[in-house]
Write a protein that holds these residues in place. Sequence first.
Motif, PDB file in Angstrom:
ATOM      1  N   ALA A 101       0.828  -1.201   0.000  1.00  0.00           N
ATOM      2  CA  ALA A 101       0.000   0.000   0.000  1.00  0.00           C
ATOM      3  C   ALA A 101       0.861   1.250   0.000  1.00  0.00           C
ATOM      4  O   ALA A 101       1.912   1.297   0.632  1.00  0.00           O
ATOM      5  N   VAL A 102       0.435   2.266  -0.721  1.00  0.00           N
ATOM      6  CA  VAL A 102       1.076   3.582  -0.726  1.00  0.00           C
ATOM      7  C   VAL A 102       0.052   4.583  -0.198  1.00  0.00           C
ATOM      8  O   VAL A 102      -0.912   4.912  -0.894  1.00  0.00           O
ATOM      9  N   PRO A 103       0.209   5.054   1.038  1.00  0.00           N
ATOM     10  CA  PRO A 103      -0.743   6.025   1.575  1.00  0.00           C
ATOM     11  C   PRO A 103      -0.827   7.261   0.688  1.00  0.00           C
ATOM     12  O   PRO A 103       0.181   7.744   0.166  1.00  0.00           O
ATOM     13  N   THR A 104      -2.035   7.757   0.496  1.00  0.00           N
ATOM     14  CA  THR A 104      -2.266   8.927  -0.346  1.00  0.00           C
ATOM     15  C   THR A 104      -2.719  10.097   0.513  1.00  0.00           C
ATOM     16  O   THR A 104      -3.666   9.977   1.290  1.00  0.00           O
ATOM     17  N   LEU A 105      -2.023  11.218   0.388  1.00  0.00           N
ATOM     18  CA  LEU A 105      -2.332  12.420   1.150  1.00  0.00           C
ATOM     19  C   LEU A 105      -2.964  13.462   0.246  1.00  0.00           C
ATOM     20  O   LEU A 105      -2.640  13.546  -0.943  1.00  0.00           O
ATOM     21  N   ARG A 106      -3.844  14.274   0.814  1.00  0.00           N
ATOM     22  CA  ARG A 106      -4.435  15.402   0.101  1.00  0.00           C
ATOM     23  C   ARG A 106      -4.025  16.684   0.814  1.00  0.00           C
ATOM     24  O   ARG A 106      -4.114  16.759   2.045  1.00  0.00           O
ATOM     25  N   PRO A 107      -3.586  17.697   0.086  1.00  0.00           N
ATOM     26  CA  PRO A 107      -3.242  18.966   0.739  1.00  0.00           C
ATOM     27  C   PRO A 107      -4.444  19.568   1.455  1.00  0.00           C
ATOM     28  O   PRO A 107      -5.561  19.567   0.923  1.00  0.00           O
ATOM     29  N   VAL A 108      -4.206  20.066   2.662  1.00  0.00           N
ATOM     30  CA  VAL A 108      -5.248  20.701   3.477  1.00  0.00           C
ATOM     31  C   VAL A 108      -4.770  22.092   3.854  1.00  0.00           C
ATOM     32  O   VAL A 108      -3.609  22.272   4.243  1.00  0.00           O
ATOM     33  N   GLU A 109      -5.646  23.091   3.739  1.00  0.00           N
ATOM     34  CA  GLU A 109      -5.267  24.444   4.110  1.00  0.00           C
ATOM     35  C   GLU A 109      -4.757  24.463   5.543  1.00  0.00           C
ATOM     36  O   GLU A 109      -5.385  23.898   6.438  1.00  0.00           O
ATOM     37  N   HIS A 110      -3.625  25.125   5.767  1.00  0.00           N
ATOM     38  CA  HIS A 110      -2.969  25.079   7.078  1.00  0.00           C
ATOM     39  C   HIS A 110      -3.849  25.611   8.187  1.00  0.00           C
ATOM     40  O   HIS A 110      -3.787  25.150   9.346  1.00  0.00           O
ATOM     41  N   TRP A 111      -4.708  26.587   7.887  1.00  0.00           N
ATOM     42  CA  TRP A 111      -5.537  27.183   8.934  1.00  0.00           C
ATOM     43  C   TRP A 111      -6.653  26.250   9.411  1.00  0.00           C
ATOM     44  O   TRP A 111      -7.303  26.511  10.433  1.00  0.00           O
ATOM     45  N   LYS A 112      -6.874  25.151   8.706  1.00  0.00           N
ATOM     46  CA  LYS A 112      -7.865  24.170   9.141  1.00  0.00           C
ATOM     47  C   LYS A 112      -7.280  23.158  10.126  1.00  0.00           C
ATOM     48  O   LYS A 112      -8.016  22.340  10.681  1.00  0.00           O
ATOM     49  N   THR A 188      15.737   2.113  10.383  1.00  0.00           N
ATOM     50  CA  THR A 188      15.185   2.940   9.313  1.00  0.00           C
ATOM     51  C   THR A 188      14.372   2.093   8.347  1.00  0.00           C
ATOM     52  O   THR A 188      14.813   1.028   7.915  1.00  0.00           O
ATOM     53  N   ASN A 189      13.190   2.582   7.988  1.00  0.00           N
ATOM     54  CA  ASN A 189      12.339   1.944   6.993  1.00  0.00           C
ATOM     55  C   ASN A 189      12.141   2.876   5.812  1.00  0.00           C
ATOM     56  O   ASN A 189      11.887   4.071   5.992  1.00  0.00           O
ATOM     57  N   ARG A 190      12.266   2.338   4.611  1.00  0.00           N
ATOM     58  CA  ARG A 190      11.968   3.118   3.408  1.00  0.00           C
ATOM     59  C   ARG A 190      10.483   3.004   3.113  1.00  0.00           C
ATOM     60  O   ARG A 190       9.936   1.904   3.032  1.00  0.00           O
ATOM     61  N   ARG A 191       9.813   4.143   2.962  1.00  0.00           N
ATOM     62  CA  ARG A 191       8.393   4.172   2.663  1.00  0.00           C
ATOM     63  C   ARG A 191       8.099   5.233   1.609  1.00  0.00           C
ATOM     64  O   ARG A 191       8.816   6.219   1.485  1.00  0.00           O
ATOM     65  N   TYR A 192       7.034   4.999   0.863  1.00  0.00           N
ATOM     66  CA  TYR A 192       6.621   5.930  -0.165  1.00  0.00           C
ATOM     67  C   TYR A 192       5.221   6.442   0.142  1.00  0.00           C
ATOM     68  O   TYR A 192       4.374   5.704   0.663  1.00  0.00           O
ATOM     69  N   ILE A 193       4.982   7.702  -0.185  1.00  0.00           N
ATOM     70  CA  ILE A 193       3.643   8.267  -0.115  1.00  0.00           C
ATOM     71  C   ILE A 193       3.357   8.945  -1.441  1.00  0.00           C
ATOM     72  O   ILE A 193       4.271   9.285  -2.197  1.00  0.00           O
ATOM     73  N   SER A 194       2.078   9.140  -1.730  1.00  0.00           N
ATOM     74  CA  SER A 194       1.669   9.897  -2.906  1.00  0.00           C
ATOM     75  C   SER A 194       0.782  11.044  -2.456  1.00  0.00           C
ATOM     76  O   SER A 194      -0.114  10.858  -1.629  1.00  0.00           O
ATOM     77  N   ILE A 195       1.046  12.218  -2.997  1.00  0.00           N
ATOM     78  CA  ILE A 195       0.209  13.382  -2.737  1.00  0.00           C
ATOM     79  C   ILE A 195      -0.702  13.553  -3.942  1.00  0.00           C
ATOM     80  O   ILE A 195      -0.233  13.746  -5.071  1.00  0.00           O
ATOM     81  N   LEU A 196      -2.010  13.446  -3.713  1.00  0.00           N
ATOM     82  CA  LEU A 196      -2.974  13.614  -4.801  1.00  0.00           C
ATOM     83  C   LEU A 196      -3.151  15.109  -5.052  1.00  0.00           C
ATOM     84  O   LEU A 196      -3.657  15.837  -4.199  1.00  0.00           O
ATOM     85  N   LEU A 197      -2.723  15.571  -6.217  1.00  0.00           N
ATOM     86  CA  LEU A 197      -2.791  16.990  -6.523  1.00  0.00           C
ATOM     87  C   LEU A 197      -4.223  17.389  -6.878  1.00  0.00           C
ATOM     88  O   LEU A 197      -4.936  16.644  -7.559  1.00  0.00           O
ATOM     89  N   PRO A 198      -4.667  18.554  -6.412  1.00  0.00           N
ATOM     90  CA  PRO A 198      -6.056  18.972  -6.648  1.00  0.00           C
ATOM     91  C   PRO A 198      -6.310  19.243  -8.123  1.00  0.00           C
ATOM     92  O   PRO A 198      -5.546  19.958  -8.778  1.00  0.00           O
TER      93      PRO A 198
END
Length: 229
Positions: A101-112, A188-198
């Motif tokens: 699995a590659v966890p997927t992150l979405r950008p969130v406005e910092h003020w939230k 140390t563990n090597r891990r990958y993430i993906s950022i889903l661009l809006p």
Amino acid sequence: MTLTANRYTLTVLAMLALTACTTDSYDKGEGKYSLMQAEMVELSVDGKKQATAFVLDDDSHFTLTSPATASWIQKADTTYRAILYFNKLTETTAECVQMGAVPTLRPVEHWKMKELPQDPVGFESAWLSKKGKYLNVGLLLKTGQVDGEDGIHTVGIAQDTILVNADNTRTAYYRFLHDQGGVPEYYTNRRYISILLPSDQSLDTIRLTIPTYEGMKERAFRVRLLFVP
């Protein structure tokens, strides 16, 4: 893969291992697995929680000759971001060897966000996927066992601002967030993430800052020419 929002409005990144699909190892000679490929994919899961097909980042579609499953596949009839080791059999079919699995992150406005943790990580690489849908990041996470179990890191992406430049191009400023969570730093563990661009924002460039053990690092990516309708 379990994606859980916590009080930081972030994403929990569990220490996920690769799951064998057809074998625990592969022939390093000219045998069945000597031409194995490894790619980031969108993995299609059916109603039985089995992976049956995948799409490469260049939009190539493949069907798996045999369904595959893993403990992190917890939802039916959905799509997971994954790293897949496979043997390409034809232009449209493939055999799964291993997948993770590659966890997927979405950008969130910092003020939230209530907090913006910036614990350091080991940073290896970052690159845009073909067609510009994802920004992939390779990390080296220091971890260890807590009460006999592997610790869990918390990560996320804060969108600080989107600036309109003098030439009318738009630059998004993202910040990688990391909470070590008290996890010991034994190995140390090597891990990958993906950022889903809006897809609803017209962006020309992205600037990503990452807290590392050597200080803050910034990487810039040109995205405008990569977006394809």
